[in-house]
Scaffold this motif. Structure first.
Motif, PDB file in Angstrom:
ATOM      1  N   GLY A  14      -3.667  -3.829  -5.549  1.00 35.93           N
ATOM      2  CA  GLY A  14      -4.268  -3.237  -4.357  1.00 35.93           C
ATOM      3  C   GLY A  14      -5.778  -3.261  -4.407  1.00 35.93           C
ATOM      4  N   TRP A  15      -6.331  -3.006  -5.574  1.00 38.44           N
ATOM      5  CA  TRP A  15      -7.783  -3.039  -5.741  1.00 38.44           C
ATOM      6  C   TRP A  15      -8.327  -4.451  -5.532  1.00 38.44           C
ATOM      7  N   LEU A  16      -7.665  -5.453  -6.129  1.00 34.54           N
ATOM      8  CA  LEU A  16      -8.098  -6.842  -5.947  1.00 34.54           C
ATOM      9  C   LEU A  16      -7.997  -7.264  -4.485  1.00 34.54           C
ATOM     10  N   ALA A  17      -6.908  -6.869  -3.825  1.00 31.06           N
ATOM     11  CA  ALA A  17      -6.743  -7.220  -2.412  1.00 31.06           C
ATOM     12  C   ALA A  17      -7.804  -6.556  -1.545  1.00 31.06           C
ATOM     13  N   SER A  18      -8.145  -5.307  -1.862  1.00 32.10           N
ATOM     14  CA  SER A  18      -9.176  -4.622  -1.072  1.00 32.10           C
ATOM     15  C   SER A  18     -10.546  -5.258  -1.285  1.00 32.10           C
ATOM     16  N   ILE A  19     -10.801  -5.789  -2.460  1.00 25.93           N
ATOM     17  CA  ILE A  19     -12.046  -6.514  -2.697  1.00 25.93           C
ATOM     18  C   ILE A  19     -12.048  -7.824  -1.910  1.00 25.93           C
ATOM     19  N   ILE A  20     -10.934  -8.541  -1.934  1.00 22.44           N
ATOM     20  CA  ILE A  20     -10.822  -9.809  -1.203  1.00 22.44           C
ATOM     21  C   ILE A  20     -11.012  -9.594   0.296  1.00 22.44           C
ATOM     22  N   LYS A  21     -10.410  -8.538   0.842  1.00 21.91           N
ATOM     23  CA  LYS A  21     -10.473  -8.265   2.281  1.00 21.91           C
ATOM     24  C   LYS A  21     -11.701  -7.451   2.693  1.00 21.91           C
ATOM     25  N   GLY A  22     -12.507  -6.995   1.753  1.00 25.82           N
ATOM     26  CA  GLY A  22     -13.724  -6.255   2.071  1.00 25.82           C
ATOM     27  C   GLY A  22     -13.491  -4.809   2.485  1.00 25.82           C
ATOM     28  N   THR A  23     -12.374  -4.223   2.089  1.00 23.89           N
ATOM     29  CA  THR A  23     -12.075  -2.833   2.443  1.00 23.89           C
ATOM     30  C   THR A  23     -12.176  -1.903   1.243  1.00 23.89           C
ATOM     31  N   ASN A  24     -12.796  -2.353   0.186  1.00 21.29           N
ATOM     32  CA  ASN A  24     -12.825  -1.585  -1.060  1.00 21.29           C
ATOM     33  C   ASN A  24     -13.545  -0.255  -0.901  1.00 21.29           C
ATOM     34  N   ALA A  25     -14.600  -0.212  -0.092  1.00 19.50           N
ATOM     35  CA  ALA A  25     -15.368   1.016   0.065  1.00 19.50           C
ATOM     36  C   ALA A  25     -14.580   2.091   0.811  1.00 19.50           C
ATOM     37  N   ARG A  26     -13.614   1.698   1.635  1.00 19.62           N
ATOM     38  CA  ARG A  26     -12.850   2.660   2.436  1.00 19.62           C
ATOM     39  C   ARG A  26     -11.558   3.101   1.769  1.00 19.62           C
ATOM     40  N   MET A  27     -11.116   2.393   0.743  1.00 16.42           N
ATOM     41  CA  MET A  27      -9.832   2.700   0.113  1.00 16.42           C
ATOM     42  C   MET A  27     -10.051   3.440  -1.201  1.00 16.42           C
ATOM     43  N   GLY A  28      -9.271   4.451  -1.422  1.00 14.80           N
ATOM     44  CA  GLY A  28      -9.328   5.190  -2.672  1.00 14.80           C
ATOM     45  C   GLY A  28      -8.253   4.697  -3.634  1.00 14.80           C
ATOM     46  N   MET A  29      -8.134   5.393  -4.745  1.00 16.48           N
ATOM     47  CA  MET A  29      -7.188   4.996  -5.784  1.00 16.48           C
ATOM     48  C   MET A  29      -5.744   5.042  -5.286  1.00 16.48           C
ATOM     49  N   ALA A  66       1.820  -9.824  -6.219  1.00 13.06           N
ATOM     50  CA  ALA A  66       1.488  -8.525  -5.641  1.00 13.06           C
ATOM     51  C   ALA A  66       0.164  -8.566  -4.893  1.00 13.06           C
ATOM     52  N   THR A  67      -0.802  -9.300  -5.410  1.00 11.05           N
ATOM     53  CA  THR A  67      -2.102  -9.401  -4.736  1.00 11.05           C
ATOM     54  C   THR A  67      -1.974 -10.158  -3.420  1.00 11.05           C
ATOM     55  N   VAL A  68      -1.227 -11.255  -3.416  1.00 10.12           N
ATOM     56  CA  VAL A  68      -1.013 -12.013  -2.171  1.00 10.12           C
ATOM     57  C   VAL A  68      -0.315 -11.127  -1.138  1.00 10.12           C
ATOM     58  N   GLY A  69       0.705 -10.418  -1.553  1.00 11.67           N
ATOM     59  CA  GLY A  69       1.393  -9.511  -0.640  1.00 11.67           C
ATOM     60  C   GLY A  69       0.496  -8.400  -0.135  1.00 11.67           C
ATOM     61  N   SER A  70      -0.381  -7.902  -0.988  1.00 12.24           N
ATOM     62  CA  SER A  70      -1.306  -6.838  -0.591  1.00 12.24           C
ATOM     63  C   SER A  70      -2.335  -7.346   0.407  1.00 12.24           C
ATOM     64  N   VAL A  71      -2.812  -8.560   0.210  1.00 10.95           N
ATOM     65  CA  VAL A  71      -3.751  -9.159   1.167  1.00 10.95           C
ATOM     66  C   VAL A  71      -3.071  -9.311   2.524  1.00 10.95           C
ATOM     67  N   ILE A  72      -1.825  -9.752   2.529  1.00  5.47           N
ATOM     68  CA  ILE A  72      -1.064  -9.878   3.776  1.00  5.47           C
ATOM     69  C   ILE A  72      -0.906  -8.510   4.435  1.00  5.47           C
ATOM     70  N   LEU A  73      -0.585  -7.489   3.651  1.00  4.98           N
ATOM     71  CA  LEU A  73      -0.414  -6.140   4.187  1.00  4.98           C
ATOM     72  C   LEU A  73      -1.712  -5.621   4.796  1.00  4.98           C
TER      73      LEU A  73
END
Length: 82
Positions: A14-29, A66-73
């Motif tokens: 989830g962390w890697l996907a949020s970095i890829i999609k640029g949503t890391n600052a808005r998502m918590g643990m 899991a990262t590919v699926g998270s990016v899709i989600l």
């Protein structure tokens, strides 16, 4: 896989996907863990449809799935929010 393994793998994916999609600052643990776990299910389903294997344990392949699926989600959630 045990629940602790799902939490760790889901958190990392989830962390890697949020970095890829640029949503890391808005998502918590907790959001990263939830995204990673649901993303692992989505990724496993998609990869199995294509003839591959899904999440097989705590390894690099499972992290990729899991990262590919998270990016899709995250992409689907962003499309719904707009």
């Amino acid at each position: 896989m045990g629940i602790c393994t799902w939490l760790v793998l889901g958190g990392i994916a989830g962390w890697l996907a949020s970095i890829i999609k640029g949503t890391n600052a808005r998502m918590g643990m907790f959001a990263n863990i939830a995204t990673g776990i649901v993303g692992a299910m989505i990724g496993g389903w998609i990869f199995s449809l294509m003839g591959g294997t899904g999440v097989t344990g705590f390894n690099l392949w499972s992290l990729l799935v899991a990262t590919v699926g998270s990016v899709i989600l995250i992409t689907i959630v962003q499309a719904i929010r707009k």
